[in-house]
Scaffold this motif. Structure first.
Motif, PDB file in Angstrom:
ATOM      1  N   PRO A 258      15.135  -3.912  -2.033  1.00 23.31           N
ATOM      2  CA  PRO A 258      14.419  -3.434  -1.670  1.00 23.31           C
ATOM      3  C   PRO A 258      12.533  -4.223  -1.698  1.00 23.31           C
ATOM      4  CG  PRO A 258      14.643  -2.678  -3.582  1.00 23.31           C
ATOM      5  CD  PRO A 258      15.741  -4.029  -3.093  1.00 23.31           C
ATOM      6  N   PHE A 259      12.574  -4.672  -2.746  1.00 22.57           N
ATOM      7  CA  PHE A 259      10.845  -5.499  -2.848  1.00 22.57           C
ATOM      8  C   PHE A 259      10.830  -6.685  -2.170  1.00 22.57           C
ATOM      9  CE2 PHE A 259      11.464  -1.854  -6.080  1.00 22.57           C
ATOM     10  CZ  PHE A 259      10.122  -1.868  -5.962  1.00 22.57           C
ATOM     11  N   PHE A 260      11.500  -7.507  -1.914  1.00 23.71           N
ATOM     12  CA  PHE A 260      11.450  -8.413  -1.349  1.00 23.71           C
ATOM     13  C   PHE A 260      12.375  -8.937  -0.335  1.00 23.71           C
ATOM     14  CE2 PHE A 260      12.889 -13.893  -1.040  1.00 23.71           C
ATOM     15  CZ  PHE A 260      11.831 -14.290  -0.539  1.00 23.71           C
ATOM     16  N   ARG A 261      13.428  -8.829   0.339  1.00 20.22           N
ATOM     17  CA  ARG A 261      13.749  -8.692   1.417  1.00 20.22           C
ATOM     18  C   ARG A 261      13.204  -7.819   2.243  1.00 20.22           C
ATOM     19  NH1 ARG A 261      16.254 -10.817   6.514  1.00 20.22           N
ATOM     20  NH2 ARG A 261      17.504  -9.380   7.190  1.00 20.22           N
ATOM     21  N   CYS A 262      12.999  -6.052   1.763  1.00 17.34           N
ATOM     22  CA  CYS A 262      12.735  -4.994   2.745  1.00 17.34           C
ATOM     23  C   CYS A 262      11.342  -5.074   2.485  1.00 17.34           C
ATOM     24  CB  CYS A 262      13.268  -3.616   1.927  1.00 17.34           C
ATOM     25  SG  CYS A 262      14.430  -3.829   2.688  1.00 17.34           S
ATOM     26  N   HIS A 263      10.038  -5.255   1.353  1.00 20.65           N
ATOM     27  CA  HIS A 263       9.011  -5.431   1.783  1.00 20.65           C
ATOM     28  C   HIS A 263       8.447  -6.597   2.396  1.00 20.65           C
ATOM     29  CE1 HIS A 263       4.743  -5.725  -0.088  1.00 20.65           C
ATOM     30  NE2 HIS A 263       5.154  -6.658  -0.419  1.00 20.65           N
ATOM     31  N   PHE A 264       8.683  -7.989   2.743  1.00 19.66           N
ATOM     32  CA  PHE A 264       8.131  -9.006   3.611  1.00 19.66           C
ATOM     33  C   PHE A 264       8.580  -7.959   4.717  1.00 19.66           C
ATOM     34  CE2 PHE A 264       8.085 -11.009  -0.627  1.00 19.66           C
ATOM     35  CZ  PHE A 264       6.702 -10.915  -0.872  1.00 19.66           C
ATOM     36  N   TRP A 265      10.005  -8.131   5.133  1.00 19.84           N
ATOM     37  CA  TRP A 265      11.146  -8.703   6.297  1.00 19.84           C
ATOM     38  C   TRP A 265      11.039  -7.483   7.425  1.00 19.84           C
ATOM     39  CZ3 TRP A 265      14.900  -6.228   8.980  1.00 19.84           C
ATOM     40  CH2 TRP A 265      15.414  -7.010  10.547  1.00 19.84           C
ATOM     41  N   MET A 266      11.216  -6.240   6.561  1.00 19.61           N
ATOM     42  CA  MET A 266      11.358  -4.469   7.381  1.00 19.61           C
ATOM     43  C   MET A 266       9.948  -4.114   6.985  1.00 19.61           C
ATOM     44  SD  MET A 266      13.630  -1.292   6.130  1.00 19.61           S
ATOM     45  CE  MET A 266      12.608  -0.474   4.921  1.00 19.61           C
ATOM     46  N   GLY A 267       9.042  -4.696   5.855  1.00 22.53           N
ATOM     47  CA  GLY A 267       7.610  -3.869   5.934  1.00 22.53           C
ATOM     48  C   GLY A 267       7.008  -4.640   7.498  1.00 22.53           C
ATOM     49  N   LEU A 268       6.932  -5.495   8.022  1.00 19.35           N
ATOM     50  CA  LEU A 268       6.277  -5.690   9.027  1.00 19.35           C
ATOM     51  C   LEU A 268       6.612  -5.179   9.744  1.00 19.35           C
ATOM     52  CD1 LEU A 268       4.389  -7.790  10.809  1.00 19.35           C
ATOM     53  CD2 LEU A 268       7.227  -9.427  10.738  1.00 19.35           C
ATOM     54  N   ASN A 269       7.846  -4.910  10.573  1.00 16.24           N
ATOM     55  CA  ASN A 269       8.796  -3.873  11.297  1.00 16.24           C
ATOM     56  C   ASN A 269       7.550  -2.356  11.327  1.00 16.24           C
ATOM     57  OD1 ASN A 269       9.695  -3.691  13.752  1.00 16.24           O
ATOM     58  ND2 ASN A 269      11.318  -1.397  12.622  1.00 16.24           N
ATOM     59  N   ASN A 270       7.945  -1.901  10.151  1.00 23.64           N
ATOM     60  CA  ASN A 270       7.462  -0.537   9.828  1.00 23.64           C
ATOM     61  C   ASN A 270       5.827  -0.524  10.047  1.00 23.64           C
ATOM     62  OD1 ASN A 270       9.713  -0.378   8.828  1.00 23.64           O
ATOM     63  ND2 ASN A 270       9.603   1.065   7.191  1.00 23.64           N
ATOM     64  N   SER A 271       5.326  -1.542  10.114  1.00 22.72           N
ATOM     65  CA  SER A 271       4.147  -2.037  10.119  1.00 22.72           C
ATOM     66  C   SER A 271       3.079  -1.558  11.499  1.00 22.72           C
ATOM     67  CB  SER A 271       3.013  -2.838   9.737  1.00 22.72           C
ATOM     68  OG  SER A 271       3.362  -3.044   7.911  1.00 22.72           O
ATOM     69  N   VAL A 272       4.069  -1.671  12.017  1.00 18.18           N
ATOM     70  CA  VAL A 272       3.820  -1.859  14.081  1.00 18.18           C
ATOM     71  C   VAL A 272       4.988  -1.381  14.266  1.00 18.18           C
ATOM     72  CG1 VAL A 272       5.169  -2.514  16.133  1.00 18.18           C
ATOM     73  CG2 VAL A 272       4.692  -4.848  14.453  1.00 18.18           C
ATOM     74  N   GLY A 273       5.240  -0.170  13.848  1.00 19.08           N
ATOM     75  CA  GLY A 273       5.419   1.366  14.190  1.00 19.08           C
ATOM     76  C   GLY A 273       4.395   2.075  13.643  1.00 19.08           C
ATOM     77  N   VAL A 274       3.964   2.520  12.661  1.00 16.98           N
ATOM     78  CA  VAL A 274       2.908   3.537  12.601  1.00 16.98           C
ATOM     79  C   VAL A 274       1.479   2.851  13.106  1.00 16.98           C
ATOM     80  CG1 VAL A 274       3.471   4.172  10.232  1.00 16.98           C
ATOM     81  CG2 VAL A 274       2.192   2.459  10.270  1.00 16.98           C
ATOM     82  N   ARG A 275       1.384   1.995  13.790  1.00 16.16           N
ATOM     83  CA  ARG A 275       0.091   1.583  14.619  1.00 16.16           C
ATOM     84  C   ARG A 275       0.126   2.785  15.763  1.00 16.16           C
ATOM     85  NH1 ARG A 275      -1.867  -3.948  14.999  1.00 16.16           N
ATOM     86  NH2 ARG A 275      -1.261  -3.896  17.490  1.00 16.16           N
TER      87      ARG A 275
END
Length: 581
Positions: free
Chosen positions: A420-437
């Motif tokens: 959660p804090f390495f893989r998801c934070h960096f990789w999944m967080g990029l997609n989530n950030s696009v989502g809320v835009r």
């Protein structure tokens, strides 16, 4: 709703702020609100189609708060949650991290405090300029603030090969991410540690699988009920043949709502076939979307169309910018009219994500196990692979220290937290950030409390999907009884063959995994099509930004090439003349 924000504090470069404003306008945002405080300024922005959705924004005579993305706190959503947060901060407190849910960036101003933070997992990114005077949810806006933008070679290599840079340093030198477990205290002009005692508390393991299933499924029911209460009849959920999307739909059904389902793939794909079976069994509507059909008739990529794609995705999306338009179209459809789009990302906290046995490992072991899916000949520099591995290992050590220790040897607990804090934070967080835009978007399976509970589950119950099968069954037996992509219905769970396959995967020595991955690539003949590379180079002739760093013909696949293309388009078309976006 609010889809982007930036904060410029005293001392910020006025011309840089003006460039950032122009960047956000060029990205398609319209200014929504502003707030001036102590010589500093906050500005928020909305995306077309979302400007009619009520914002999460609260003003009182002494307080102001605004949120980008969906926010739950103490069981309530939106402005009610934000009001509670402001009241607690006005009284001198700080947010209770375990009760924060959703994917968001949050600004809180009270008489005594001014905090800029994101969700506890850091799944909506906040970017800061090197001078410490400008902060934004938009990476392009943060780049625009700078007077000059150079590539960070290590971050660029990670982005192209892995889909995201895996450290606080972005692909643009001088633009950094807010680190995990940190917030900015803008009144005190300093970082604030959100987890001084560690990201999760040290609790004993569950005594039985039944106890774990009851505790976790109860938490997922609460999460699903909160979503349903905030978005009645306005929930769109992805569904495939896997564990995670089924778990989300099971939770929503258990909470008493029938979500609108969608699945991506061609009519003959396994995901579409299974999704149709699940939808028919539960009486749910299903939209089967073949993106290739949506893209038929669209013109070939041009520099102008690639530029528009880069602007939509904030520059460097995880899948690159080779999308002719279907990805953008479907994202907007799923969040239209104030609906929320749910994704199963992060659900692998309930499984053995890295497929490693129950023992200690070094950070370099993790790199060689999971982050070596490419030919070593892709690096231009002779020591390129060594630099790449050490950089990733250093980032892993940094993340692991949040769970105690010095990060040199990783306990099994620390390995579990890396997902959660390495893989998801960096990789999944990029997609989530696009989502809320572009609307309300969330990955509800992973939050701080869920991570804490998953950490209490012995690894043997996570292997092969044992735990997650039981969770789906506990939430909704009917949906668990349908076929899955794993060869078994979830109410039956993995049989001996699935468990044996998991054991054999975990038993593979770490030292051999890069070789095994290389053999698989050779057998599958996965590589960049020369015709595709030539087409992109024809559109953007001359040396590319990544050419001195990577041999683009030896990238692992077309998606990695699409990311190299994204870097080139951003630097040629959006960062011309230094930081002007």
């Amino acid at each position: 709703m609010r889809n982007a924000l930036f904060v410029a504090i005293e001392g910020a470069d006025a011309k840089g702020v003006a460039r950032a404003e122009a960047s956000l306008q060029r990205q398609g945002f319209a200014e929504a609100s502003s707030f001036n405080f102590n010589g500093d300024r906050l500005r928020t922005w909305t995306f077309p189609g979302q400007d009619q959705v009520a914002p999460i924004e609260v003003r009182t005579p002494t307080c102001f708060g605004v949120c980008v993305g969906p926010l739950w706190y103490r069981g309530v959503f939106g402005n009610a949650a934000l009001k509670i947060l402001l009241e607690e901060c006005e009284a001198g407190g700080r947010p209770e991290e375990a009760l924060l849910r959703g994917n968001f960036a949050l600004f809180l101003y009270t008489t005594n405090q001014c905090l800029l933070l994101n969700d506890p997992m850091g799944f909506v990114r906040l970017h800061a300029s090197a001078d410490g005077c400008f902060f934004s949810t938009s990476w392009l806006a943060a780049c625009a603030y700078l007077s000059r933008v150079e590539i960070d070679a290590g971050s660029a290599i990670e982005y192209v090969l892995l889909g995201a840079a895996h450290s606080r340093h972005s692909v643009a030198r001088g633009v950094d991410l807010l680190p995990v477990g940190q917030a900015w205290d803008l009144k005190q002009r300093r970082m604030w540690a959100r987890f001084p005692d560690g990201v999760v508390s040290d609790q004993p393991a569950f005594a039985s699988l039944d106890e774990a299933v009851h505790a976790i499924s109860s938490h997922l029911r609460v999460i699903s009920t909160e979503v349903v209460s905030a978005f009645p009849n306005a929930v769109n959920a992805a569904l495939s043949g896997g564990f995670d999307s089924r778990l989300i739909v099971a939770g929503l059904l258990a909470a008493g709502i029938q979500p609108r389902l969608f699945v991506y793939g061609d009519p003959d794909s396994a995901d579409v076939a299974i999704a149709k079976i699940v939808a028919a069994a539960t009486g749910l509507s299903l939209d089967a979307i073949d993106k290739r059909v949506l893209d038929r008739g669209r013109p070939e990529c041009t520099t102008e169309s690639l530029e528009q794609s880069a602007l939509f995705f904030d520059g460097l999306p995880s899948d690159g910018i080779g999308d002719p338009g279907a990805d953008r179209q479907t994202r907007l459809q799923q969040t239209a009219d104030g609906s929320i789009a749910l994704n199963g990302g992060g659900g692998e906290i309930y499984r053995n994500f890295f497929h490693l046995p129950d023992r200690d490992f070094s950070p370099l072991d993790i790199v060689r196990t999971f982050y070596r899916g490419f030919s070593t000949g892709v690096f231009r520099e002779p020591d390129g692979l060594d630099k790449y591995e050490e950089r990733l290992a250093a980032s892993i050590r940094d993340i692991a220290t949040h769970a105690g220790g010095d990060g040199k040897r990783l306990t099994r607990r620390q390995v579990e937290l890396l997902y959660p804090f390495f893989r998801c934070h960096f990789w999944m967080g990029l997609n989530n950030s696009v989502g809320v835009r572009h609307g309300y978007y969330a990955t509800p399976l992973v939050d701080l409390e869920a991570v804490s509970m998953a950490l209490r589950v012995p690894l043997r119950w996570k292997n092969a999907g044992i735990l997650q099968s039981r969770l789906i069954t506990a939430l909704h037996p009917l949906i668990a009884a349908q076929d899955s992509a794993y060869g078994f219905p979830f109410n039956v769970g993995p049989g001996w063959m699935a468990r044996l396959a998991e054991w054999m995967t975990c038993a593979r020595p770490v030292s051999l995994r890069p070789l095994i991955n290389a053999t698989r690539r050779k057998l599958r003949n996965v590589e960049v099509a020369p015709a595709l590379l030539q087409r992109y180079r024809t559109i953007l002739p001359g040396e590319w930004q990544m050419d001195p760093l990577l041999d683009l013909a030896r990238l692992p696949d077309a998606t990695a090439l699409g990311r190299a293309l994204a870097v080139e388009v951003v630097w040629r078309r959006l960062l011309q003349g230094g930081g002007q976006v």
